[in-house]
Design a protein around this motif. Structure first.
Motif, mmCIF file in Angstrom:
data_model
loop_
_atom_site.group_PDB
_atom_site.id
_atom_site.type_symbol
_atom_site.label_atom_id
_atom_site.label_comp_id
_atom_site.label_asym_id
_atom_site.label_seq_id
_atom_site.Cartn_x
_atom_site.Cartn_y
_atom_site.Cartn_z
ATOM 1 N N PRO A 30 -15.381 -3.258 -16.185
ATOM 2 C CA PRO A 30 -16.281 -2.218 -15.678
ATOM 3 C C PRO A 30 -15.808 -1.645 -14.343
ATOM 4 C CG PRO A 30 -17.452 -4.298 -16.059
ATOM 5 C CD PRO A 30 -16.014 -4.561 -16.279
ATOM 6 N N ALA A 31 -16.201 -0.408 -14.074
ATOM 7 C CA ALA A 31 -15.966 0.156 -12.744
ATOM 8 C C ALA A 31 -16.582 -0.800 -11.733
ATOM 9 C CB ALA A 31 -16.613 1.536 -12.649
ATOM 10 N N ARG A 32 -15.876 -1.007 -10.611
ATOM 11 C CA ARG A 32 -16.355 -2.012 -9.665
ATOM 12 C C ARG A 32 -16.151 -1.539 -8.231
ATOM 13 N NH1 ARG A 32 -12.416 -6.016 -9.482
ATOM 14 N NH2 ARG A 32 -11.900 -5.471 -7.362
ATOM 15 N N CYS A 33 -17.128 -1.847 -7.409
ATOM 16 C CA CYS A 33 -17.020 -1.663 -5.970
ATOM 17 C C CYS A 33 -17.287 -3.035 -5.366
ATOM 18 C CB CYS A 33 -18.055 -0.645 -5.499
ATOM 19 S SG CYS A 33 -18.050 -0.416 -3.720
ATOM 20 N N THR A 34 -16.403 -3.475 -4.483
ATOM 21 C CA THR A 34 -16.574 -4.779 -3.852
ATOM 22 C C THR A 34 -16.665 -4.590 -2.347
ATOM 23 O OG1 THR A 34 -15.308 -5.819 -5.623
ATOM 24 C CG2 THR A 34 -15.622 -7.105 -3.609
ATOM 25 N N MET A 35 -17.734 -5.133 -1.771
ATOM 26 C CA MET A 35 -17.986 -4.992 -0.340
ATOM 27 C C MET A 35 -18.188 -6.364 0.292
ATOM 28 S SD MET A 35 -20.558 -1.766 -0.452
ATOM 29 C CE MET A 35 -21.479 -2.292 -1.892
ATOM 30 N N VAL A 36 -18.076 -6.407 1.594
ATOM 31 C CA VAL A 36 -18.321 -7.634 2.353
ATOM 32 C C VAL A 36 -19.644 -7.474 3.097
ATOM 33 C CG1 VAL A 36 -17.464 -9.138 4.183
ATOM 34 C CG2 VAL A 36 -15.862 -8.087 2.572
ATOM 35 N N ALA A 37 -20.509 -8.474 2.961
ATOM 36 C CA ALA A 37 -21.825 -8.424 3.608
ATOM 37 C C ALA A 37 -22.364 -9.847 3.738
ATOM 38 C CB ALA A 37 -22.792 -7.587 2.776
ATOM 39 N N GLY A 38 -23.302 -10.036 4.629
ATOM 40 C CA GLY A 38 -23.964 -11.322 4.743
ATOM 41 C C GLY A 38 -24.799 -11.588 3.504
ATOM 42 N N LEU A 39 -24.713 -12.786 2.976
ATOM 43 C CA LEU A 39 -25.457 -13.156 1.769
ATOM 44 C C LEU A 39 -26.351 -14.363 2.077
ATOM 45 C CD1 LEU A 39 -22.572 -12.848 -0.854
ATOM 46 C CD2 LEU A 39 -24.438 -11.228 -0.444
ATOM 47 N N PRO A 40 -27.485 -14.470 1.420
ATOM 48 C CA PRO A 40 -28.427 -15.556 1.704
ATOM 49 C C PRO A 40 -28.032 -16.873 1.045
ATOM 50 C CG PRO A 40 -29.279 -14.176 -0.045
ATOM 51 C CD PRO A 40 -28.013 -13.516 0.441
ATOM 52 N N GLY A 41 -28.619 -17.943 1.522
ATOM 53 C CA GLY A 41 -28.573 -19.234 0.848
ATOM 54 C C GLY A 41 -27.210 -19.868 0.714
ATOM 55 N N GLY A 42 -26.258 -19.487 1.564
ATOM 56 C CA GLY A 42 -24.922 -20.049 1.458
ATOM 57 C C GLY A 42 -24.074 -19.419 0.371
ATOM 58 N N ALA A 43 -24.572 -18.330 -0.214
ATOM 59 C CA ALA A 43 -23.821 -17.653 -1.279
ATOM 60 C C ALA A 43 -22.569 -16.997 -0.722
ATOM 61 C CB ALA A 43 -24.702 -16.605 -1.964
ATOM 62 N N ARG A 44 -21.526 -17.041 -1.516
ATOM 63 C CA ARG A 44 -20.284 -16.356 -1.167
ATOM 64 C C ARG A 44 -20.111 -15.091 -1.994
ATOM 65 N NH1 ARG A 44 -15.999 -20.977 -1.909
ATOM 66 N NH2 ARG A 44 -14.548 -19.345 -1.294
ATOM 67 N N VAL A 45 -20.885 -14.975 -3.096
ATOM 68 C CA VAL A 45 -20.753 -13.856 -4.029
ATOM 69 C C VAL A 45 -22.128 -13.459 -4.554
ATOM 70 C CG1 VAL A 45 -19.793 -13.110 -6.264
ATOM 71 C CG2 VAL A 45 -18.518 -14.703 -4.853
ATOM 72 N N ALA A 46 -22.321 -12.166 -4.768
ATOM 73 C CA ALA A 46 -23.467 -11.634 -5.518
ATOM 74 C C ALA A 46 -22.947 -10.452 -6.324
ATOM 75 C CB ALA A 46 -24.587 -11.211 -4.588
ATOM 76 N N ILE A 47 -23.487 -10.261 -7.520
ATOM 77 C CA ILE A 47 -23.024 -9.176 -8.391
ATOM 78 C C ILE A 47 -24.225 -8.428 -8.934
ATOM 79 C CG2 ILE A 47 -21.744 -8.580 -10.488
ATOM 80 C CD1 ILE A 47 -20.163 -11.210 -10.111
ATOM 81 N N GLU A 48 -24.220 -7.138 -8.712
ATOM 82 C CA GLU A 48 -25.222 -6.227 -9.288
ATOM 83 C C GLU A 48 -24.523 -5.485 -10.426
ATOM 84 O OE1 GLU A 48 -26.483 -2.335 -7.385
ATOM 85 O OE2 GLU A 48 -28.139 -3.691 -6.919
ATOM 86 N N ALA A 49 -25.183 -5.372 -11.568
ATOM 87 C CA ALA A 49 -24.532 -4.785 -12.732
ATOM 88 C C ALA A 49 -25.384 -3.711 -13.390
ATOM 89 C CB ALA A 49 -24.217 -5.868 -13.755
ATOM 90 N N VAL A 50 -24.681 -2.754 -13.983
ATOM 91 C CA VAL A 50 -25.298 -1.741 -14.832
ATOM 92 C C VAL A 50 -24.636 -1.878 -16.203
ATOM 93 C CG1 VAL A 50 -25.692 0.716 -15.228
ATOM 94 C CG2 VAL A 50 -25.667 -0.192 -12.884
ATOM 95 N N ALA A 51 -25.456 -1.982 -17.220
ATOM 96 C CA ALA A 51 -24.967 -2.022 -18.609
ATOM 97 C C ALA A 51 -25.625 -0.871 -19.349
ATOM 98 C CB ALA A 51 -25.299 -3.356 -19.268
ATOM 99 N N TYR A 52 -24.964 -0.417 -20.408
ATOM 100 C CA TYR A 52 -25.526 0.686 -21.184
ATOM 101 C C TYR A 52 -25.277 0.456 -22.664
ATOM 102 C CZ TYR A 52 -26.447 5.255 -23.137
ATOM 103 O OH TYR A 52 -26.961 6.277 -23.887
ATOM 104 N N ARG A 53 -26.301 0.742 -23.436
ATOM 105 C CA ARG A 53 -26.183 0.752 -24.896
ATOM 106 C C ARG A 53 -27.044 1.904 -25.396
ATOM 107 N NH1 ARG A 53 -26.739 -4.463 -28.341
ATOM 108 N NH2 ARG A 53 -24.590 -4.671 -27.687
ATOM 109 N N ALA A 54 -26.419 2.785 -26.140
ATOM 110 C CA ALA A 54 -27.130 3.964 -26.678
ATOM 111 C C ALA A 54 -28.113 3.574 -27.749
ATOM 112 C CB ALA A 54 -26.126 4.969 -27.234
#
Length: 123
Positions: free
Chosen positions: A99-123
């Motif tokens: 998928p098209a992806r944008c990766t940014m650096v930001a403070g994350l909660p709870g000791g997380a090193r990664v978070a991923i927001e996704a968009v999916a599509y099905r017609a």
């Protein structure tokens, strides 16, 4: 009309929102009971896998799969993790789907090193 997924399991917030064939979902490795990354996640690769497992819950409930992902926005807590993140992320994508992806650096909660927001599509 929006359909909020996962709410029948008394989860707040919803695991995803389905609108006109589009699924909007967020995957994190945080334990909902503690708000922290569980101790069994010992590597960035493990955390990326757990993020995708969380996305799988919303995808499944929407009748979709990772093959339906069209866009992700990914957050890293540390720029130094980018080199490890990219192959871990790619390994979690469906075969032939990147998928098209944008990766940014930001403070994350709870000791997380990664978070991923996704968009999916099905017609």
């Amino acid at each position: 009309m929006a359909t909020f997924l996962g709410t029948q399991h008394d989860r707040r917030p919803a695991v995803g929102v389905l609108v006109d064939g589009y699924l909007l979902a967020t995957g994190t490795a945080l334990d909902p009971a503690t708000g922290r990354v569980p101790d069994d996640i010992t590597s960035l690769t493990d955390e990326v896998a757990r993020c995708f497992a969380a996305l799988d819950v919303a995808l499944s409930e929407a009748g979709m799969s990772r093959a339906d992902l069209v866009k992700t926005t990914c957050w890293l807590a540390d720029e130094a993790d980018r080199a490890e993140f990219i192959p871990a992320y790619r390994d979690q994508c469906a075969a032939g789907v990147y998928p098209a992806r944008c990766t940014m650096v930001a403070g994350l909660p709870g000791g997380a090193r990664v978070a991923i927001e996704a968009v999916a599509y099905r017609a």
